[in-house]
Design a protein around this motif. Sequence first.
Motif, PDB file in Angstrom:
ATOM      1  N   TYR A 147       5.799   6.363   1.462  1.00 48.00           N
ATOM      2  CA  TYR A 147       5.976   5.123   2.198  1.00 48.00           C
ATOM      3  C   TYR A 147       5.195   4.014   1.512  1.00 48.00           C
ATOM      4  CZ  TYR A 147       6.239   1.954   6.191  1.00 48.00           C
ATOM      5  OH  TYR A 147       6.486   0.869   6.995  1.00 48.00           O
ATOM      6  N   LYS A 188       0.868  -1.170   0.000  1.00 46.75           N
ATOM      7  CA  LYS A 188       0.000   0.000   0.000  1.00 46.75           C
ATOM      8  C   LYS A 188       0.905   1.220   0.000  1.00 46.75           C
ATOM      9  CE  LYS A 188      -3.746  -2.319   2.278  1.00 46.75           C
ATOM     10  NZ  LYS A 188      -4.629  -2.404   3.425  1.00 46.75           N
ATOM     11  N   GLU A 207      10.737   3.536   2.722  1.00 47.90           N
ATOM     12  CA  GLU A 207      10.525   4.943   3.039  1.00 47.90           C
ATOM     13  C   GLU A 207      11.399   5.782   2.107  1.00 47.90           C
ATOM     14  OE1 GLU A 207       9.972   5.357   7.776  1.00 47.90           O
ATOM     15  OE2 GLU A 207      11.943   4.633   7.122  1.00 47.90           O
ATOM     16  N   PHE A 259       1.490   5.266   0.876  1.00 41.27           N
ATOM     17  CA  PHE A 259       1.100   6.382   1.727  1.00 41.27           C
ATOM     18  C   PHE A 259       2.040   7.547   1.437  1.00 41.27           C
ATOM     19  CE2 PHE A 259       0.415   2.394   3.935  1.00 41.27           C
ATOM     20  CZ  PHE A 259      -0.918   2.480   4.304  1.00 41.27           C
ATOM     21  N   TYR A 260       1.505   8.752   1.524  1.00 44.07           N
ATOM     22  CA  TYR A 260       2.354   9.928   1.342  1.00 44.07           C
ATOM     23  C   TYR A 260       2.027  10.930   2.433  1.00 44.07           C
ATOM     24  CZ  TYR A 260       4.484  14.119  -0.565  1.00 44.07           C
ATOM     25  OH  TYR A 260       5.237  15.248  -0.725  1.00 44.07           O
ATOM     26  N   ASP A 261       3.049  11.351   3.152  1.00 41.67           N
ATOM     27  CA  ASP A 261       2.911  12.384   4.180  1.00 41.67           C
ATOM     28  C   ASP A 261       3.393  13.687   3.557  1.00 41.67           C
ATOM     29  OD1 ASP A 261       3.332  14.208   6.273  1.00 41.67           O
ATOM     30  OD2 ASP A 261       3.871  12.623   7.681  1.00 41.67           O
TER      31      ASP A 261
END
Length: 69
Positions: free
Chosen positions: A16, A5, A47, A7-9
């Motif tokens: 990620y 999966k 990461e 994810f982006y911060d």
Amino acid sequence: MQEFKIFYDEEEDILYLAKEGEEREVVEVSPGVNVELDDSGKLIGVEVFKASRLFKDVIKLMEKRLQAA
């Protein structure tokens, strides 16, 4: 095979990729790029720090293609 999966911060600019598992070890494979391994040494996460800078050319190309569509 279990899929990763994404994810982006945006605030921290970290991309990620992850799948389920318990992190046992983190290895820096390149400046700003870490991989996370489980107890068996299998990859469970990646990461990418400063992701927008690293992928800026890709992002620009994607934006151009979206505008053309």
